[in-house]
Write an enzyme that holds these catalytic residues in place. Structure first.
Site, PDB file in Angstrom:
ATOM      1  N   HIS A 194       3.790  -2.134 -15.055  1.00 36.01           N
ATOM      2  CA  HIS A 194       2.792  -1.328 -15.756  1.00 36.01           C
ATOM      3  C   HIS A 194       3.293  -1.047 -17.155  1.00 36.01           C
ATOM      4  O   HIS A 194       4.494  -0.869 -17.369  1.00 36.01           O
ATOM      5  CB  HIS A 194       2.582   0.005 -15.021  1.00 36.01           C
ATOM      6  CG  HIS A 194       1.797   1.002 -15.827  1.00 36.01           C
ATOM      7  ND1 HIS A 194       0.430   0.998 -15.880  1.00 36.01           N
ATOM      8  CD2 HIS A 194       2.207   1.996 -16.665  1.00 36.01           C
ATOM      9  CE1 HIS A 194       0.015   1.964 -16.695  1.00 36.01           C
ATOM     10  NE2 HIS A 194       1.084   2.580 -17.180  1.00 36.01           N
ATOM     11  N   TYR A 211      -2.092   7.861 -11.757  1.00 33.76           N
ATOM     12  CA  TYR A 211      -3.249   7.002 -12.013  1.00 33.76           C
ATOM     13  C   TYR A 211      -4.565   7.784 -11.985  1.00 33.76           C
ATOM     14  O   TYR A 211      -5.626   7.192 -11.742  1.00 33.76           O
ATOM     15  CB  TYR A 211      -3.296   5.871 -10.977  1.00 33.76           C
ATOM     16  CG  TYR A 211      -2.358   4.710 -11.292  1.00 33.76           C
ATOM     17  CD1 TYR A 211      -2.516   3.952 -12.453  1.00 33.76           C
ATOM     18  CD2 TYR A 211      -1.344   4.344 -10.417  1.00 33.76           C
ATOM     19  CE1 TYR A 211      -1.682   2.874 -12.735  1.00 33.76           C
ATOM     20  CE2 TYR A 211      -0.498   3.272 -10.693  1.00 33.76           C
ATOM     21  CZ  TYR A 211      -0.684   2.538 -11.855  1.00 33.76           C
ATOM     22  OH  TYR A 211       0.132   1.464 -12.142  1.00 33.76           O
TER      23      TYR A 211
HETATM   24  P1  CMP Z   1      -1.706  -1.120 -14.381  1.00 36.04           P
HETATM   25  O1  CMP Z   1      -1.370  -1.633 -15.730  1.00 36.04           O
HETATM   26  O2  CMP Z   1      -0.638  -0.457 -13.606  1.00 36.04           O
HETATM   27  O3  CMP Z   1      -2.937  -0.098 -14.535  1.00 36.04           O
HETATM   28  C1  CMP Z   1      -3.871   0.115 -13.497  1.00 36.04           C
HETATM   29  C2  CMP Z   1      -3.703  -0.845 -12.378  1.00 36.04           C
HETATM   30  O4  CMP Z   1      -4.805  -0.963 -11.528  1.00 36.04           O
HETATM   31  C3  CMP Z   1      -3.500  -2.233 -12.923  1.00 36.04           C
HETATM   32  O5  CMP Z   1      -2.243  -2.340 -13.525  1.00 36.04           O
HETATM   33  C4  CMP Z   1      -3.720  -3.080 -11.703  1.00 36.04           C
HETATM   34  O6  CMP Z   1      -2.551  -3.232 -10.927  1.00 36.04           O
HETATM   35  C5  CMP Z   1      -4.727  -2.251 -10.954  1.00 36.04           C
HETATM   36  N1  CMP Z   1      -6.055  -2.868 -11.049  1.00 36.04           N
HETATM   37  C6  CMP Z   1      -6.797  -3.025 -12.135  1.00 36.04           C
HETATM   38  N2  CMP Z   1      -7.960  -3.635 -11.819  1.00 36.04           N
HETATM   39  C7  CMP Z   1      -7.915  -3.865 -10.493  1.00 36.04           C
HETATM   40  C8  CMP Z   1      -8.800  -4.465  -9.577  1.00 36.04           C
HETATM   41  N3  CMP Z   1      -9.981  -4.958  -9.978  1.00 36.04           N
HETATM   42  N4  CMP Z   1      -8.436  -4.520  -8.297  1.00 36.04           N
HETATM   43  C9  CMP Z   1      -7.234  -4.007  -7.891  1.00 36.04           C
HETATM   44  N5  CMP Z   1      -6.348  -3.411  -8.729  1.00 36.04           N
HETATM   45  C10 CMP Z   1      -6.686  -3.356 -10.021  1.00 36.04           C
END
Ligand code: CMP
Length: 140
Positions: free
Chosen positions: A117, A51
């Site tokens: 994801h 990430y």
């Molecule tokens: P994902 O698709 O795995 O990509 C990045 C991740 O960050 C997303 O899914 C969420 O699980 C997480 N995420 C995105 N925005 C937020 C937020 N505002 N607060 C907490 N987690 C977040």
């Protein structure tokens, strides 16, 4: 449209809920082809590497703690227009905004614990697939 590959992760909350089978069933019923798959338990450092694009976000610490809190299932999927189609099947990042019938609407409990994801663009998909899989692990 040419065949495309995307990377998906069933996150720790999905594995804990025993919905690996439901998620794979959804992929298969929509004609996604699984070309690579494995179960992992990430270290904090491995989650941070995956990430890295979010490292300046305020949720980075919490997100990476969550992602290394339990087992995950990582898959590379192949289909026509796979990236966009997977994102449609997953639903909005925040499950409160996800459409009925999407995986996040069914199984996610918060924006962080959102069970799955999916890559968001071809360049991201290439990075993410190569992050988890070597060439010999992808069975096209
Ligand atoms: P994902 O698709 O795995 O990509 C990045 C991740 O960050 C997303 O899914 C969420 O699980 C997480 N995420 C995105 N925005 C937020 C937020 N505002 N607060 C907490 N987690 C977040």
């Amino acid at each position: 449209m040419a065949l495309e590959r995307t990377l998906t992760i069933i996150k720790p909350d999905g594995v804990e809920q025993n919905v690996i089978g439901d998620v794979i069933r959804a992929f298969e019923s929509q004609s996604f082809r699984i070309v690579a798959m494995k179960m992992l338990h990430l270290s904090k450092q491995q989650a941070e590497g995956f990430y890295a694009v979010h490292r300046d976000k305020k949720f980075f610490g919490s997100l990476t703690d969550f992602m290394c809190s339990g087992r995950i299932v990582v898959m590379a999927l192949e289909a026509e227009n796979a990236i966009e189609r997977l994102r449609t099947l997953m639903g909005a990042t925040n499950p409160a905004e996800a459409q009925p019938g999407t995986l996040r609407k069914q199984f996610a409990t918060s924006i962080e614990r959102n069970i799955i994801h999916g890559s968001d663009a071809p360049e991201t998909a290439a990075f993410e697939i190569s992050y988890f899989f070597g060439k010999m692990e992808i069975v096209g």
